[in-house]
Design a protein around this motif. Structure first.
Motif: not given
Lengths: 306, 210, 732
Positions: A48-53, B82, B84, B101, B105, B122-124, B126-127, B130
């Motif tokens: 999911g890497a750091s981006i899937s949140y 991210s 940190y 995050h 979300s 982009w986040s949506l 990606f999920w 994958c």
């Protein structure tokens, strides 16, 4: 029986013809030379890497990692899970710590895993490849296999974010980690320890969604390498490698710079130092060719009796 | 799906604990927000810092001041890469990255996040990508990103990046056949069931569903 | 008297100096009856030799030419003999280069110090000790709050009797009015019981503590070891108690919130200060706290920090009281512990939680107390708090059911003796607390913001009145935990004072000193300078306005000696003559020698140790200085300056500790007085056709190890290259 055995978690970018396929190639070569057996976890999935949140909830992302642990426990019992990708390592380690600390979360994760016929018992260690090199093998052992010291090549050790924070490698400082410099020196290269942008963020996943902001960071990273006198940048993270290498042409186009700085993986350095061919070291997988490494890789030296 | 409607519309009293409690219950690591001591190191450590409309420090204060609408509709937390840096420097050890995050979300979940926020999209994507097969299909992912604003935008973007694409192709780091079929897990079905169950459990725990 | 001089050759003295010549000087010029050289004087053998001379030869006055008087004090301890030390090591060979060119002036330097020591010791007498000793060891504690109660308990546990005087009818002070207090032990997470009830009970049951409540001091007089306190009682006639030392723990009054008109205090019963909040909490007894106006449960409470404090405008208190942020945090917890749904907002400028209270702050955050950095501009009677949120950078109006103002501490320190008509910070005319019968005034001197002066940098609790110690918020703002520690320290000092008084010894800073000022009254002109200038008010006046010295109130600084224009005051072992003889013993070359002589009067607390340490670092300074240690610059009598200038000295440097509001002078006023006195001699210098640079006064600190040699060398440079040698040479 190999000297060391690990359950290998390559991550989506380190697959055949993936964006970090040259990383995969060089890791395989390096491990072969070091007599380290890396067995990919069967049917491993994306972390999911750091981006899937935004898309995936907290538990869903934990469960993605837990599935890999469960598969590893099932097929490769007793072996540590070793990731080569910084984001995979960070996410998996975070999941492991969270689940180990909360019996409720662990129960919920297993409830979900049951749907895939799996169970995570807990306690699997999650390591990064460099941790294995430094802690399990040690610099001395790593140096022992060097047949072609990378003499005269100046490396800017770009550690980046996620191997460094929040967990850190081998107890090193967050503000100035030295492990990459030490690896460079172990293989005979010259480490530019005062490289200023050593732990600056390249933009990570936001290199895709916020290219201008990210490229501003990348510009500083590359420029600083030039300022330190580097011949190339070496990095442990596949996203950093891609971002810092691939966007140099964009930055040149938009900002008028003339960047042409090769960006390589530590495993490629080690593969070359251990006598690998350019192909074995994945040196053909670059847009900006790491000429100095290629030159060393094609040199012929007498075989070392080990 | 979605929080009780009253919360979306009620003007919350200033500096009351209501929004703070909501964040504690619904947002990843939300219970840490009350521990911030407003030192500002996070704001100073962030690589994209100047691009945040409200720095992490301010976001925490806004939550405590009850500014629900401003926080959830803000683009700020989507700026987090991210890295940190804030997490390792925070003197109160707040897991700031995770909270950011989490807020993003949650805002997305409520439909309050800015629609055109590129990192959100982009986040949506990606999920979605994958979890479809269990592994990322890199080509589809990248093209999906380019074409998110429409056909013409996509073609223009792809053309702009053609040299890079070509370079990666030559370096054997780009596989055009991924358009047809990329890397996949064998137990796709199991993965889908597993994720569905995980979401159910969490929604119940967080009060999004009974 | 039989005098003896000993010249040591150890530590390099034998190699760098011609010790034989020094011995000769001691004999011929110092006129010492017995002169010995020894290669290693501080060895057991060397010391034994000296002791033998004292026993068999009847030696009574010793001059040791060796290391500094601050070194080897145990080895060179000869009770029954007067002792002078020529500082040849730290003061000569360590501050001069070991080269052939320097040898001559180095030897001259050493020779002068030998002359000085011989001259000094002959003028010294062994202190006989005072007959005025008091034997009372009881401790008077003024104030029955947590500071006074703790002082009483600690005195009892150390074995001393206590007399406790408290103005109110009840013991316990502020602590007894609290619902709970901040924790003092791990995990610092919850408000805890104050413990005051138990403490009061224990003291009431203790026969060694005499408690007077509803009582004040009508008159206090005497000195350590023999104080006499007349206690006025509401319930009957006055009582007199004899005590040995006093602890003043009279605490604070809250700043009057009615002066904060912008916060509408008094216009609404629901705008309260922290004391009133404690009363509301006690009433609620663990249940929800209710509004004074209508008895309804408080749903939203706002705490306004720094109310009338840290104020630059001059209208309110300029300082921070230190305890109020912690108190607001505690009070916010009162609400949260009874009902977590109550909104509690603390509006602060800076959150200050001294001690271990950071954990307490975290605990409050865990309970959901909201903290915001903001500047409150006003509170309206309907409970609207107008402030600027400094994090969000916007103006906010916060509606609250109850508003709590965190006001500050105003010390109950009595009358300002320098300005008896002055009003306190609450605009009230202070009433004297101690009613001291001292000539200098009725109460303890204050320093800043109305708090009792206690020597912050070196000696907390030490007020400017010997034997009287300030403890708790009367000397600086503090909370209960700090006050308990403070009281413990102060009462130990009080015990020390009483014990030393019995032995006729000074307690501090000249520990063990048996000397005390002796005055030749027939020469006294009753000018009152000694009486007025004594930093410790040790001198009273009799009916004929002659000074009356109270030895056990004296700290032996010698400021009186420095003040006296007719020079009738001296100490047996430190007098106009002991220093004057040293100054005159120096061999001053003529004006053609190009060898100036610079007199350095260095105070023994900071300047002399710094010079010694410069020597330890081998920092070099001019060969032409001659250093005479003095007890305090306040003891410098202008006759010494006159003598020096008349003797042909080219310059005089006075080195003393820092004075002013941030003073470091160990005797508080000495350094300041010297500077003031020296400022008056510029006219005299001009009349003598001498340059004003010839006398200079410097503030130095014990850490000025690098700065002092530089100052000396710069001054020597002025003498040699700017103003030239003194035209007074040869006229002596």
């Amino acid at each position: 029986m190999a000297k060391k055995e690990y359950a290998f978690y390559p991550g989506c970018s380190s697959q055949l013809k993936g964006s970090a396929s040259n990383y995969l190639t060089s890791v395989n070569t390096m491990c072969h030379k070091l007599d380290v057996k890396m067995t990919p976890i069967p049917d491993w999935n994306c972390c999911g890497a750091s981006i899937s949140y935004a898309g995936g909830g907290e538990l869903a992302r934990h469960v993605m990692n837990a599935r890999n642990f469960a598969l590893s426990e099932q097929h490769l019992p007793g072996q540590d899970v070793v990731a080569t990708c910084a984001a995979c390592w960070l996410g998996a380690k975070e999941t492991k710590e969270k689940l180990d600390a909360s019996s409720q979360l662990m129960a919920e994760a297993n409830e979900a895993l049951k749907e895939a016929g799996l169970q995570y018992k807990g306690g699997t260690a999650v390591r990064h490849m460099v941790e294995v090199l430094i802690e399990d093998l040690g610099y001395a052992e790593l140096g022992r296999h060097v047949v072609k010291p990378l003499e005269g090549v100046k490396f800017a050790g770009y550690v980046g974010c996620q191997t460094n924070r929040p967990f850190g490698i081998a107890g090193e400082s967050f503000e100035n980690p030295m492990y990459l410099d030490k690896l460079v020196e172990t293989v005979g290269g010259e480490a530019l320890t005062k490289y200023e942008q050593k732990v600056t963020c390249c933009g990570g996943a936001l290199a895709f969604s916020e290219p201008d902001k990210s490229q501003k960071q990348i510009r500083d990273i590359v420029e600083s390498a030039y300022d330190a006198g580097a011949d190339m940048i070496v990095t442990p993270c596949p996203l950093c490698q891609a971002n810092v290498e691939v966007y140099q042409s964009e930055i040149n186009r938009k900002q008028g710079t003339k960047f042409d700085m090769p960006v390589t993986y530590y495993s490629q350095l080690m593969a070359v130092a251990y006598g690998a061919t350019p192909k074995q070291a994945g040196l053909d997988g670059h847009i900006i060719k790491p000429k100095k490494l290629q030159e060393i890789a094609v040199k012929v030296v007498p075989a070392k009796k080990s | 799906m979605g929080a009780p409607n009253e919360l979306n519309l009620t003007a919350l009293a200033k500096y009351s604990n209501d929004f703070l409690r909501e964040v504690e219950e619904r947002v990843d690591e939300g219970e840490w927000v009350k521990m911030c001591m407003q030192c500002g190191v996070c704001a100073g450590s962030c690589p994209f810092g100047p691009d945040w409309e409200h720095s992490p420090q301010k976001i925490f204060m806004m939550i405590r001041a009850g500014k629900r609408q401003e926080v959830l509709t803000s683009e700020s937390m989507w700026m987090c890469t991210s890295c940190y840096n804030c997490v390792v420097r925070c003197p109160r050890q707040l897991p700031i990255t995770q909270i950011m995050h989490g807020l993003a979300s949650y805002a997305n979940r409520l439909g309050l996040a800015p629609k055109m926020q590129p990192t959100r999209q982009w986040s949506l994507q990606f999920w979605d990508n994958c979890t479809r097969t269990g592994r990322v299909n890199e080509l589809k992912l990248t093209l999906g990103l380019y074409f998110k604003d429409g056909l013409m935008a996509g073609i223009r973007k792809a053309w702009e990046m053609r040299n890079i694409g070509l370079g990666l192709l030559m370096a054997k780091r780009l596989n055009p056949f991924e358009l047809l079929k990329g890397h996949e897990c064998k137990d796709k079905a199991g993965i889908h069931r597993m994720l569905k169950k995980a979401q159910e459990i969490e929604d119940r725990r967080r009060g999004f569903s009974k | 008297m039989k005098s003896a001089a000993y010249v040591c050759g150890g530590c390099g003295l034998g190699e760098r100096l011609d010790t034989a010549q020094l011995a000769k000087i001691a004999e011929k010029e110092g006129k010492m009856e017995l002169v010995r050289e020894h290669p290693f004087l501080c060895s057991a053998e060397g010391v034994a030799a000296i002791r033998k001379d004292i026993e068999t030869e009847g030696v009574t006055h010793l001059a040791l030419a060796a290391c500094s008087r601050r070194a080897k004090t145990e080895a060179f301890r000869f009770d029954g003999a007067a002792l002078a030390r020529a500082n040849l090591r730290e003061g000569v060979i360590w501050v001069r280069p070991d080269t052939d060119e320097a040898r001559e002036t180095t030897q001259e330097m050493a020779a002068d110090y030998v002359r000085m020591a011989c001259a000094e010791v002959k003028k010294m007498k062994l202190p006989a000790g005072s007959a005025q000793t008091g034997h009372n060891k009881r401790i008077l504690v003024v104030g029955g709050g947590i500071s006074g109660l703790t002082a009483a308990r600690e005195a009892r546990e150390t074995g001393y009797e206590v007399v406790l005087v408290e103005k109110q009818a009840e013991l316990g002070g502020w602590a007894a009015k609290l619902w709970k207090r901040m924790p003092e032990r791990e995990p610092y997470a919850e408000p805890v019981d104050t413990g005051v009830d138990k403490l009061v009970e224990a003291l009431r049951a203790d026969p060694g503590v005499k408690i007077y409540t509803g009582a004040t001091l009508a008159a206090t007089g005497g000195a350590p070891g023999r104080f006499s306190a007349s206690i006025a009682l509401e319930s009957g006639p006055a009582v007199t108690e004899e005590v040995g030392a006093i602890v003043q723990a009279t605490g604070f009054s809250l700043y009057d919130a009615r002066r904060l008109t912008e916060f509408s205090y008094g216009a609404s019963p629901d705008i309260v200060d922290q004391a009133e909040l404690e009363a509301l909490a006690r009433k609620a007894n663990g249940g929800p706290i209710t509004r004074p106006s209508d008895g309804k449960e408080v749903k939203r409470v706002a705490f306004v920090q720094c109310a009338g404090q840290r104020d630059d405008s001059g209208k309110h208190l300029p300082y921070c009281s230190g305890y109020c942020c912690g108190t607001s945090i505690k009070q916010a917890m009162y609400f949260k512990d009874a009902n977590a749904a109550v909104d509690t907002v603390v509006i602060y400028t800076d959150l200050r939680v001294p001690g271990q209270a950071e954990d307490f702050y975290r605990s409050a955050q865990k309970k959901g107390v909201t903290f915001t950095k903001g500047k409150v501009s006003s509170v309206t009677p309907d409970g609207k708090v107008h402030f600027r949120d400094l994090i969000l950078d916007e103006d906010v109006v916060l509606e609250a059911d109850l508003v709590v103002l965190a006001t500050g501490q105003v010390a109950n320190s009595g009358v300002d003796i320098d300005n008896p008509e002055a009003l306190d910070a609450n605009g009230a005319k202070p009433v004297s607390i101690l009613n001291l019968g001292y000539r200098q005034g009725k109460d303890l001197p204050k320093l800043r913001h109305g708090f009792a002066d206690s020597h912050f940098i070196c000696f907390p609790y030490e007020t400017r009145r010997t034997g009287i110690y300030a403890a708790g918020p009367v000397r600086r703002p503090m909370d209960i935990a700090q006050a308990k520690e403070d009281a413990t320290g102060a009462v130990l000092k009080a015990i020390q004072a009483a014990e030393n008084a019995e032995l006729g010894r000074a307690a501090h800073p000249r520990s063990g000193d048996l000397s005390y000022p002796i005055v030749r009254l027939d020469g006294c002109t009753q000018c009152k300078r000694c009486t007025v200038e004594c930093p410790f008010g040790a001198i009273d006046e009799d009916e004929k306005t002659y000074p009356v010295f109270n030895e056990s109130r004296c700290r032996r600084c010698g400021t009186c000696m420095g003040a006296c224009p007719v020079r009738v005051i001296s100490f047996e072992n430190y007098s106009i003559d002991t220093v004057g003889a040293q100054i005159k013993a120096v061999d001053v070359p003529d004006e053609f020698s190009e060898k100036p002589r610079i007199l350095v009067l260095a105070c023994e607390n900071d300047a002399y140790p710094a010079l010694d340490m410069a020597g330890m670092q081998r920092a070099h300074y001019s060969a032409f200085v001659r250093v005479v240690p003095v007890r305090c610059l306040g003891s410098v009598n202008t006759i010494w300056i006159t003598d020096a200038l008349n003797s042909g000295y080219d310059g005089v440097m006075l080195m003393g500790c820092k004075h002013g509001d941030e003073y470091q002078c160990h005797f508080v006023k000495g350094s300041e007085l010297a500077t003031y006195r020296m400022s008056k001699i510029d006219d005299t210098l001009k009349q003598l056709a001498l340059e004003v640079e010839r006398v200079t006064t410097l503030e130095v600190a014990i850490t000025d190890i690098e700065r002092l040699p530089k100052l000396i060398n710069d001054y020597a440079d002025i003498i040699q290259n700017k103003i030239g040698l003194s035209p007074m040479k040869g006229f002596a």
